[in-house]
Write a protein that holds these residues in place. Structure first.
Motif, PDB file in Angstrom:
ATOM      1  N   UNK A  47       0.924  -1.337  -0.145  1.00 59.38           N
ATOM      2  CA  UNK A  47       0.089   0.095  -0.084  1.00 59.38           C
ATOM      3  C   UNK A  47       0.995   1.200   0.007  1.00 59.38           C
ATOM      4  N   UNK A  48       2.123   1.194   0.358  1.00 56.65           N
ATOM      5  CA  UNK A  48       3.154   2.308   0.479  1.00 56.65           C
ATOM      6  C   UNK A  48       3.344   2.813  -0.957  1.00 56.65           C
ATOM      7  N   UNK A  49       3.254   4.187  -1.117  1.00 56.04           N
ATOM      8  CA  UNK A  49       3.280   4.836  -2.520  1.00 56.04           C
ATOM      9  C   UNK A  49       4.491   5.201  -2.916  1.00 56.04           C
ATOM     10  N   UNK A  50       5.559   5.043  -1.788  1.00 56.58           N
ATOM     11  CA  UNK A  50       6.921   5.453  -2.080  1.00 56.58           C
ATOM     12  C   UNK A  50       7.928   4.524  -1.822  1.00 56.58           C
ATOM     13  N   UNK A  51       7.606   3.373  -1.678  1.00 55.74           N
ATOM     14  CA  UNK A  51       8.609   2.413  -1.157  1.00 55.74           C
ATOM     15  C   UNK A  51       9.255   1.808  -2.790  1.00 55.74           C
ATOM     16  N   UNK A  52      10.416   1.353  -2.472  1.00 58.79           N
ATOM     17  CA  UNK A  52      11.134   0.959  -3.813  1.00 58.79           C
ATOM     18  C   UNK A  52      10.890  -0.553  -3.984  1.00 58.79           C
ATOM     19  N   UNK A  53      10.956  -1.272  -5.142  1.00 59.54           N
ATOM     20  CA  UNK A  53      10.636  -2.456  -5.339  1.00 59.54           C
ATOM     21  C   UNK A  53      11.416  -3.236  -4.543  1.00 59.54           C
TER      22      UNK A  53
END
Length: 482
Positions: free
Chosen positions: A216-222
């Motif tokens: 759900x986190x929009x800023x997390x890296x893959x």
């Protein structure tokens, strides 16, 4: 392109998990601050019982209150009326709607109510209701954290994450001097305005920076998302999706011995903790004629020690489990035994030789220091045996511990009602030694690190312990060899 580059640089500097850890540490510090601010401010709010009539009139004009001792205790105790009611519902709600809303919402509501405290104080009964509502808001926060850990923290790092909850000890250590400074600077009202404002700012940051899961986190890296989700998936049965039961398996939870091992051990541990923290100043003052509250270092030392041990023990526990040198069951039992049996020995020493302030301060500081290791023991165990229902189980444990905290005050009151001497206090120290020892035995007999059957409908993963997990690099190397 610029946005992606900026995002990569930001993620290289600090990961989303690190942000979560920082916010949780600050959250539990401020959580305790909102809880105890009235305990400190009430000293300046209430007119002394020995004040003359003329002095009373002057102090009432300065917004001081002519409360009886019973009324003061009722105001202080009203927090727990609400607090105990939302422990279990808060944990269950975190499992259903997410810990972000429960923890953040509870903190925000408590902060807003705190700012209203000076206004509510003009009416005794309104203040009692308001503090009960603060308790309701904060009661749901603690049990909401294990469900957050189950979504965000890989299994072999969860002890360290649970140690963040012990930041409440830092909150206790810092709130006393800070609130004292605010009172001397601008009166008791300032305590509630400042602590409430701090809580609101933290709440805004929480809802801005924190999300319920990596997906759900929009800023997390893959890369970070893959690492977290892969490791948690491996824990749940070789990469298969863990199927959570649709309904709460209440009967199975209530009849599960490892669950009760956590609940009983937590209740005994917190009973002893509250007795030491809340009653030690009374013992030192009445029996040893030593006012520990006047010594800021001695007052804060046990709290700092408890947090330090929580961090060190949790780091050691995760390292031992990750290396495979200790199973989860052995790790939890070793650290729980350490955290409860050594304080039991300290209480025996206190009962036999605690007639001086030097010995008493040393004994109680050491007891709380050793007890900080519970984060590496039973406190993290709820995530081992039932991560899907960790909020509910932790809520049950915290409910018992809240009752135990209330019982501790009654026990001390009954034993010392007619005589507050070393002779009568020795009974209390022996009770504490017994409670710590009982907690140790219960957990050694019934505790385990194995997943329980009710955690999942997937029968292939039941009865297994968490195992050291492989990184993406290690999996790639195995694929190359194959």
């Amino acid at each position: 392109m610029a946005t992606a580059t900026t995002r990569r640089r930001w993620s290289d500097f600090i990961t989303c998990r690190q942000v979560l850890n920082i916010m949780v540490i600050l959250g539990f510090m401020f959580n305790y601050m909102l809880r105890v601010n009235l305990t400190i401010a009430v000293v300046d709010m209430v007119i002394p019982t020995n004040a003359t009539e003329e002095t009373r009139m002057k102090l009432m004009e300065q917004n001081k209150f002519n409360w009886t001792t019973s009324q003061k205790n009722e105001v202080l105790g009203s927090f727990f009326w609400g607090y105990i009611l939302t422990e279990i519902p808060g944990g269950r709600m975190a499992e259903i709607v997410g810990a972000r809303k429960v923890f953040g919402g509870g903190m925000l509501l408590a902060s807003l109510l705190t700012i209203l405290t000076p206004v509510a104080s003009t009416n005794f009964y309104v203040l009692v209701v308001l503090r009960a509502l603060v308790g309701l808001a904060l009661g749901a926060t603690w049990p909401s954290m294990p469900p957050m850990a189950a979504k965000w923290i890989p299994p072999m790092e969860r002890s360290k994450f649970m140690a963040n909850m012990m930041a409440s000890a830092l909150g206790a250590a810092l709130t006393l001097p800070v609130c004292g400074f605010l009172i001397s600077l601008s009166g008791w009202e300032c305590v509630f305005y400042v602590t409430g404002a701090v809580g609101i700012v933290w709440s805004i940051l929480w809802f801005t920076l924190i999300y319920d899961s990596p997906s759900q986190h929009p800023r997390i890296t893959e890369v970070e998302k893959y690492e977290i989700e892969t490791k948690i998936a491996q824990m749940e049965g070789g990469g298969t999706k863990n199927v959570k039961p649709e309904k709460l398996p209440l009967k199975e939870i209530l009849t599960c011995a490892p669950v009760w091992a956590i609940i009983v051990t937590h209740g005994c541990s917190v009973f002893c903790y509250f007795t030491v923290v809340n009653q030690l100043p009374t013992y030192m003052k009445d029996v040893l004629q030593f006012n520990i509250k006047n010594n800021g270092l001695l007052s804060s030392l046990p709290y700092f020690g408890k947090y330090l041990m929580a961090v060190l023990a949790s780091y050691a526990a995760d390292k031992l489990r990750k290396s495979g040198r200790m199973s989860t069951t052995v790790t939890r039992k070793v650290f729980t035994t350490f955290a409860c049996s050594l304080p039991a020995i300290m209480m025996v020493i206190q009962a036999l030789w605690g007639k001086t302030s030097a010995i008493s301060v040393t004994v109680f500081t050491c007891a709380l220091f050793f007890n900080g290791a519970v984060t590496a023991g039973y406190l993290s165990n709820v995530l081992d045996i039932a991560p899907n229902f960790s909020g509910t189980i932790f809520g049950m444990a915290n409910t018992l511990s809240s009752i135990a905290g209330w019982v501790s005050t009654k026990v001390v009151a009954v034993i010392t009602e007619t005589e507050s001497t070393f002779r009568t206090w020795r009974y209390i120290f022996w009770i504490l030694a017994g409670a710590y020892a009982f907690a140790t035995v219960v957990y050694l007999v019934f505790g385990t690190g194995k997943l329980q059957k009710f955690n999942s409908v997937d029968t292939t993963i039941q009865g297994k312990e968490l195992q050291p997990l492989k990184t993406k690099y290690e999996n790639g190397k195995e694929a190359d060899i194959a």
